[in-house]
Scaffold this motif. Sequence first.
Motif, PDB file in Angstrom:
ATOM      1  N   GLN A 122       0.827  -1.207   0.000  1.00 50.47           N
ATOM      2  CA  GLN A 122       0.000   0.000   0.000  1.00 50.47           C
ATOM      3  C   GLN A 122       0.861   1.257   0.000  1.00 50.47           C
ATOM      4  O   GLN A 122       0.548   2.241  -0.679  1.00 50.47           O
ATOM      5  CB  GLN A 122      -0.950  -0.028   1.204  1.00 50.47           C
ATOM      6  N   SER A 123       1.963   1.206   0.731  1.00 50.41           N
ATOM      7  CA  SER A 123       2.891   2.333   0.738  1.00 50.41           C
ATOM      8  C   SER A 123       3.526   2.513  -0.642  1.00 50.41           C
ATOM      9  O   SER A 123       3.683   3.641  -1.132  1.00 50.41           O
ATOM     10  CB  SER A 123       3.975   2.109   1.793  1.00 50.41           C
ATOM     11  N   ALA A 124       3.889   1.390  -1.279  1.00 53.15           N
ATOM     12  CA  ALA A 124       4.502   1.444  -2.612  1.00 53.15           C
ATOM     13  C   ALA A 124       3.536   2.012  -3.645  1.00 53.15           C
ATOM     14  O   ALA A 124       3.919   2.800  -4.508  1.00 53.15           O
ATOM     15  CB  ALA A 124       4.959   0.045  -3.027  1.00 53.15           C
ATOM     16  N   VAL A 125       2.270   1.605  -3.555  1.00 51.18           N
ATOM     17  CA  VAL A 125       1.267   2.122  -4.496  1.00 51.18           C
ATOM     18  C   VAL A 125       1.088   3.627  -4.308  1.00 51.18           C
ATOM     19  O   VAL A 125       1.023   4.383  -5.285  1.00 51.18           O
ATOM     20  CB  VAL A 125      -0.074   1.381  -4.314  1.00 51.18           C
ATOM     21  N   ARG A 126       1.015   4.076  -3.051  1.00 52.62           N
ATOM     22  CA  ARG A 126       0.896   5.523  -2.800  1.00 52.62           C
ATOM     23  C   ARG A 126       2.101   6.269  -3.356  1.00 52.62           C
ATOM     24  O   ARG A 126       1.959   7.349  -3.956  1.00 52.62           O
ATOM     25  CB  ARG A 126       0.756   5.788  -1.295  1.00 52.62           C
ATOM     26  N   GLN A 127       3.277   5.688  -3.169  1.00 52.49           N
ATOM     27  CA  GLN A 127       4.503   6.285  -3.701  1.00 52.49           C
ATOM     28  C   GLN A 127       4.434   6.390  -5.221  1.00 52.49           C
ATOM     29  O   GLN A 127       4.810   7.416  -5.810  1.00 52.49           O
ATOM     30  CB  GLN A 127       5.711   5.444  -3.292  1.00 52.49           C
ATOM     31  N   HIS A 128       3.925   5.334  -5.862  1.00 53.43           N
ATOM     32  CA  HIS A 128       3.849   5.332  -7.315  1.00 53.43           C
ATOM     33  C   HIS A 128       2.849   6.366  -7.827  1.00 53.43           C
ATOM     34  O   HIS A 128       3.093   7.040  -8.834  1.00 53.43           O
ATOM     35  CB  HIS A 128       3.484   3.943  -7.832  1.00 53.43           C
ATOM     36  N   VAL A 129       1.730   6.501  -7.131  1.00 51.89           N
ATOM     37  CA  VAL A 129       0.737   7.519  -7.505  1.00 51.89           C
ATOM     38  C   VAL A 129       1.374   8.902  -7.447  1.00 51.89           C
ATOM     39  O   VAL A 129       1.212   9.720  -8.368  1.00 51.89           O
ATOM     40  CB  VAL A 129      -0.491   7.448  -6.574  1.00 51.89           C
ATOM     41  N   ARG A 130       2.117   9.187  -6.374  1.00 50.34           N
ATOM     42  CA  ARG A 130       2.773  10.500  -6.242  1.00 50.34           C
ATOM     43  C   ARG A 130       3.799  10.713  -7.352  1.00 50.34           C
ATOM     44  O   ARG A 130       3.914  11.802  -7.911  1.00 50.34           O
ATOM     45  CB  ARG A 130       3.440  10.623  -4.868  1.00 50.34           C
TER      46      ARG A 130
END
Length: 215
Positions: A122-130
């Motif tokens: 979930q942290s990685a996905v948020r990072q990718h969105v940013r």
Amino acid sequence: MTDTAPSLSPLIHLVDDDAAVREGLALLIATVGLRVQTWGDPHAFLASFDRAHIGAIVLDVRMPGISGLSLLEQLLEEGVDQPVILLTGHGTVDMCRRAFKAGAAEFLEKPVDDERLIESLQSAVRQHVRTRERYQVDHQAAIRYGQLSPREREVLGLIVEGLTNKDIGRALELSPRTVESHRASLFAKLEAQSLAQLIRRYAALVEQDTGGPGS
């Protein structure tokens, strides 16, 4: 390969040569609404996976033919921007260090703690969105910057340097009214709502265009 959940949700690529591990982790990841595409062959993954999706990549470190670390390095060389989480059953401090040095977002040991894996994803996905949002902003800014006339770029460069309209007029031998006209035009073209926003979005482009600060 498996692919589950709504097509608009983030996509997690799971690369592991152990079918039981792939199946178990895919089921776990799908429980939080993330799509999962599994790959048993790292070479097939590298050749065929969709680089456009928002999501993350989970790689086993030890796979036949190519290691997870080598695969990670190839992904980075190709400019792939999905964050990568490495899994290993034989973790060492040195391997962990190498993983982060190579660009891994996270390094987890098997058997993987379910909650930690989900939190990492979930942290990685948020990072990718940013990352994608920043790219989109930068891309749109570059397009708008390209619409400026040479004179407007000169005026913008001097604004970024901190010069007043009067100083800009003296530097470019322009009347204050002409400077103000150029200033209003470039603000409109660049869709900047304030001086701070203008500088934040376009200072780097001005520097690239002029070859560096003060040049």
